[in-house]
Design an enzyme around this catalytic site. Sequence first.
Site, PDB file in Angstrom:
ATOM      1  N   ASP A   7       1.426  -1.591  -0.288  1.00 45.76           N
ATOM      2  CA  ASP A   7       0.046  -0.226  -0.075  1.00 45.76           C
ATOM      3  C   ASP A   7       1.205   1.439  -0.334  1.00 45.76           C
ATOM      4  O   ASP A   7       2.290   1.161  -0.002  1.00 45.76           O
ATOM      5  CB  ASP A   7      -0.589  -0.093   1.520  1.00 45.76           C
ATOM      6  CG  ASP A   7      -1.870   1.060   1.314  1.00 45.76           C
ATOM      7  OD1 ASP A   7      -2.641   1.856   0.611  1.00 45.76           O
ATOM      8  OD2 ASP A   7      -1.763   1.468   2.657  1.00 45.76           O
ATOM      9  N   LEU A   8       0.153   2.431  -0.199  1.00 45.97           N
ATOM     10  CA  LEU A   8       1.598   3.742  -0.327  1.00 45.97           C
ATOM     11  C   LEU A   8       1.127   4.327   0.465  1.00 45.97           C
ATOM     12  O   LEU A   8       1.673   4.283   1.337  1.00 45.97           O
ATOM     13  CB  LEU A   8       0.990   4.306  -1.742  1.00 45.97           C
ATOM     14  CG  LEU A   8       1.591   5.927  -1.383  1.00 45.97           C
ATOM     15  CD1 LEU A   8       3.470   5.215  -1.759  1.00 45.97           C
ATOM     16  CD2 LEU A   8       1.734   6.669  -2.868  1.00 45.97           C
ATOM     17  N   ASP A   9      -0.541   5.124   0.828  1.00 50.00           N
ATOM     18  CA  ASP A   9      -0.151   6.194   2.209  1.00 50.00           C
ATOM     19  C   ASP A   9      -0.643   5.148   3.404  1.00 50.00           C
ATOM     20  O   ASP A   9      -1.080   4.227   3.483  1.00 50.00           O
ATOM     21  CB  ASP A   9      -1.885   7.043   1.861  1.00 50.00           C
ATOM     22  CG  ASP A   9      -1.530   7.364   0.313  1.00 50.00           C
ATOM     23  OD1 ASP A   9      -1.317   7.771   0.538  1.00 50.00           O
ATOM     24  OD2 ASP A   9      -2.808   7.828  -0.231  1.00 50.00           O
ATOM     25  N   THR A  15       1.276  10.347   3.362  1.00 51.17           N
ATOM     26  CA  THR A  15       1.025  11.266   2.993  1.00 51.17           C
ATOM     27  C   THR A  15      -1.398  10.817   3.450  1.00 51.17           C
ATOM     28  O   THR A  15      -1.688  11.345   2.982  1.00 51.17           O
ATOM     29  CB  THR A  15       0.109  10.909   1.360  1.00 51.17           C
ATOM     30  OG1 THR A  15       0.307   9.202   1.243  1.00 51.17           O
ATOM     31  CG2 THR A  15       1.435  11.327   0.961  1.00 51.17           C
ATOM     32  N   LYS A  43      -9.008   5.771   5.578  1.00 42.54           N
ATOM     33  CA  LYS A  43      -7.707   5.032   5.102  1.00 42.54           C
ATOM     34  C   LYS A  43      -8.179   3.897   3.669  1.00 42.54           C
ATOM     35  O   LYS A  43      -8.657   3.287   4.222  1.00 42.54           O
ATOM     36  CB  LYS A  43      -7.102   4.674   6.311  1.00 42.54           C
ATOM     37  CG  LYS A  43      -7.197   5.435   6.624  1.00 42.54           C
ATOM     38  CD  LYS A  43      -5.700   5.673   7.858  1.00 42.54           C
ATOM     39  CE  LYS A  43      -5.327   6.588   8.598  1.00 42.54           C
ATOM     40  NZ  LYS A  43      -4.331   5.963   9.859  1.00 42.54           N
ATOM     41  N   SER A 114      -2.269   0.596  -4.575  1.00 40.87           N
ATOM     42  CA  SER A 114      -2.425   2.052  -3.725  1.00 40.87           C
ATOM     43  C   SER A 114      -3.414   2.886  -4.630  1.00 40.87           C
ATOM     44  O   SER A 114      -3.633   2.122  -5.954  1.00 40.87           O
ATOM     45  CB  SER A 114      -1.402   3.009  -4.236  1.00 40.87           C
ATOM     46  OG  SER A 114      -2.079   4.085  -3.104  1.00 40.87           O
ATOM     47  N   ALA A 115      -5.001   2.777  -3.813  1.00 41.95           N
ATOM     48  CA  ALA A 115      -6.241   3.156  -4.237  1.00 41.95           C
ATOM     49  C   ALA A 115      -5.820   5.207  -5.145  1.00 41.95           C
ATOM     50  O   ALA A 115      -6.788   5.659  -5.360  1.00 41.95           O
ATOM     51  CB  ALA A 115      -6.922   2.697  -3.390  1.00 41.95           C
ATOM     52  N   LYS A 145     -10.636  -1.618  -2.441  1.00 41.72           N
ATOM     53  CA  LYS A 145     -10.298  -1.823  -1.791  1.00 41.72           C
ATOM     54  C   LYS A 145     -11.734  -2.235  -0.165  1.00 41.72           C
ATOM     55  O   LYS A 145     -12.260  -0.488  -0.835  1.00 41.72           O
ATOM     56  CB  LYS A 145      -9.470  -1.644  -0.549  1.00 41.72           C
ATOM     57  CG  LYS A 145      -8.290  -1.298  -1.458  1.00 41.72           C
ATOM     58  CD  LYS A 145      -7.096  -0.810  -0.563  1.00 41.72           C
ATOM     59  CE  LYS A 145      -6.250  -0.340  -1.426  1.00 41.72           C
ATOM     60  NZ  LYS A 145      -4.795   0.351  -0.603  1.00 41.72           N
ATOM     61  N   GLU A 169       0.009  -3.206   4.668  1.00 37.23           N
ATOM     62  CA  GLU A 169      -1.565  -2.423   5.181  1.00 37.23           C
ATOM     63  C   GLU A 169      -1.781  -1.748   6.313  1.00 37.23           C
ATOM     64  O   GLU A 169      -0.806  -2.037   7.118  1.00 37.23           O
ATOM     65  CB  GLU A 169      -2.393  -2.538   4.325  1.00 37.23           C
ATOM     66  CG  GLU A 169      -3.040  -2.921   3.340  1.00 37.23           C
ATOM     67  CD  GLU A 169      -3.675  -1.336   2.363  1.00 37.23           C
ATOM     68  OE1 GLU A 169      -3.855  -0.239   3.402  1.00 37.23           O
ATOM     69  OE2 GLU A 169      -4.274  -1.501   1.795  1.00 37.23           O
ATOM     70  N   ASP A 170      -2.313  -0.133   6.029  1.00 38.56           N
ATOM     71  CA  ASP A 170      -2.163   0.709   7.095  1.00 38.56           C
ATOM     72  C   ASP A 170      -3.258   0.920   7.239  1.00 38.56           C
ATOM     73  O   ASP A 170      -3.855   1.017   8.544  1.00 38.56           O
ATOM     74  CB  ASP A 170      -1.846   1.340   7.621  1.00 38.56           C
ATOM     75  CG  ASP A 170      -2.509   2.824   5.651  1.00 38.56           C
ATOM     76  OD1 ASP A 170      -2.371   2.490   4.951  1.00 38.56           O
ATOM     77  OD2 ASP A 170      -2.740   3.858   6.484  1.00 38.56           O
TER      78      ASP A 170
HETATM   79  P1  B16 Z   1      -6.652  10.018  -4.383  1.00 34.81           P
HETATM   80  P2  B16 Z   1      -3.349   4.150  -0.317  1.00 34.81           P
HETATM   81  C1  B16 Z   1      -6.148   6.376  -0.564  1.00 34.81           C
HETATM   82  O1  B16 Z   1      -4.214   5.401  -0.653  1.00 34.81           O
HETATM   83  C2  B16 Z   1      -5.637   6.545   0.770  1.00 34.81           C
HETATM   84  O2  B16 Z   1      -5.464   5.934   2.110  1.00 34.81           O
HETATM   85  C3  B16 Z   1      -7.375   6.920   0.606  1.00 34.81           C
HETATM   86  O3  B16 Z   1      -7.591   7.762   1.667  1.00 34.81           O
HETATM   87  C4  B16 Z   1      -7.587   7.579  -0.624  1.00 34.81           C
HETATM   88  O4  B16 Z   1      -8.529   7.867  -0.078  1.00 34.81           O
HETATM   89  C5  B16 Z   1      -6.859   6.878  -1.487  1.00 34.81           C
HETATM   90  O5  B16 Z   1      -5.854   6.731  -1.710  1.00 34.81           O
HETATM   91  C6  B16 Z   1      -7.092   7.931  -2.748  1.00 34.81           C
HETATM   92  O6  B16 Z   1      -6.448   9.202  -2.850  1.00 34.81           O
HETATM   93  O7  B16 Z   1      -7.813  11.076  -3.141  1.00 34.81           O
HETATM   94  O8  B16 Z   1      -5.201  11.105  -4.107  1.00 34.81           O
HETATM   95  O9  B16 Z   1      -6.873   9.004  -5.241  1.00 34.81           O
HETATM   96  O10 B16 Z   1      -3.657   3.801   1.300  1.00 34.81           O
HETATM   97  O11 B16 Z   1      -4.373   3.253  -0.816  1.00 34.81           O
HETATM   98  O12 B16 Z   1      -2.650   4.141  -0.366  1.00 34.81           O
HETATM   99 MG    MG Z   2      -3.059   2.931   3.246  1.00 32.37          MG
END
Ligand code: B16
Ligand code: MG
Length: 218
Positions: A7-9, A15, A43, A114-115, A145, A169-170
Amino acid sequence: MKAVIFDLDGVITDTAEYHFQAWGSLAAALSIPFDREFNEQLKGISRTESLDKILARGNLSDKFSEEGKQELATRKNTEYQRLISAVTPSDILPGIKALLTELREARIGIALASASKNATFILERLELAYYFDSVVDVTAIRHGKPDPEIFLTGAANLGVQPADCIGIEDAQAGIQAIKGAGMFAVGVGTPSQMQGADIVVATTAELSLSMLESHFIR
Ligand code: B16
Ligand code: MG
């Protein structure tokens, strides 16, 4: 263990904190209560799903047209992009660069699940794009997810079986997605936030190749 899917964030960089701040500003402008506990639910889920949850919390779901919601999501993203434009390699979470280096040396596949539609930009800001054999294109994913699709796509892109993968994942939605994909799940956070994870670490500093190999069960 043939691949690690990250996962990224909240795992590679914090972030998650910038998402919290950007949504917090929007919620404040709409007079919707917003706190860290509620933010946990956002998240790992998409921008539009996050906005829907925030508007529902303020009983404002019916107050905005699709166009109006789009405008709010863009407002949040503009603020988020302003915050992440200052990201540098010093924002990589502890232990992650060393882990990526070890995985590459051991020829273990590395993918990003990552989403975030901003994921590629962030990896470039962190100077980590080189380590990734695959960055799943989230715009091509039909179910976000906690659906396992994004992790299964990461494994398919690497040409490995899900059972040979570790997902890190977090977010609770992310752990569910990893387990739904039939992978070994590593949670970063507190055990109560990481239900269903095979192992939980308090911080990314605890992660290393030998640590993952010693816990991994196929
Ligand atoms: P964006 P991850 C997710 O990243 C975030 O955890 C989530 O809070 C966010 O809404 C989603 O990405 C979409 O991000 O608005 O930049 O497209 O945790 O899956 O890396
Ligand atoms: Mg995350």
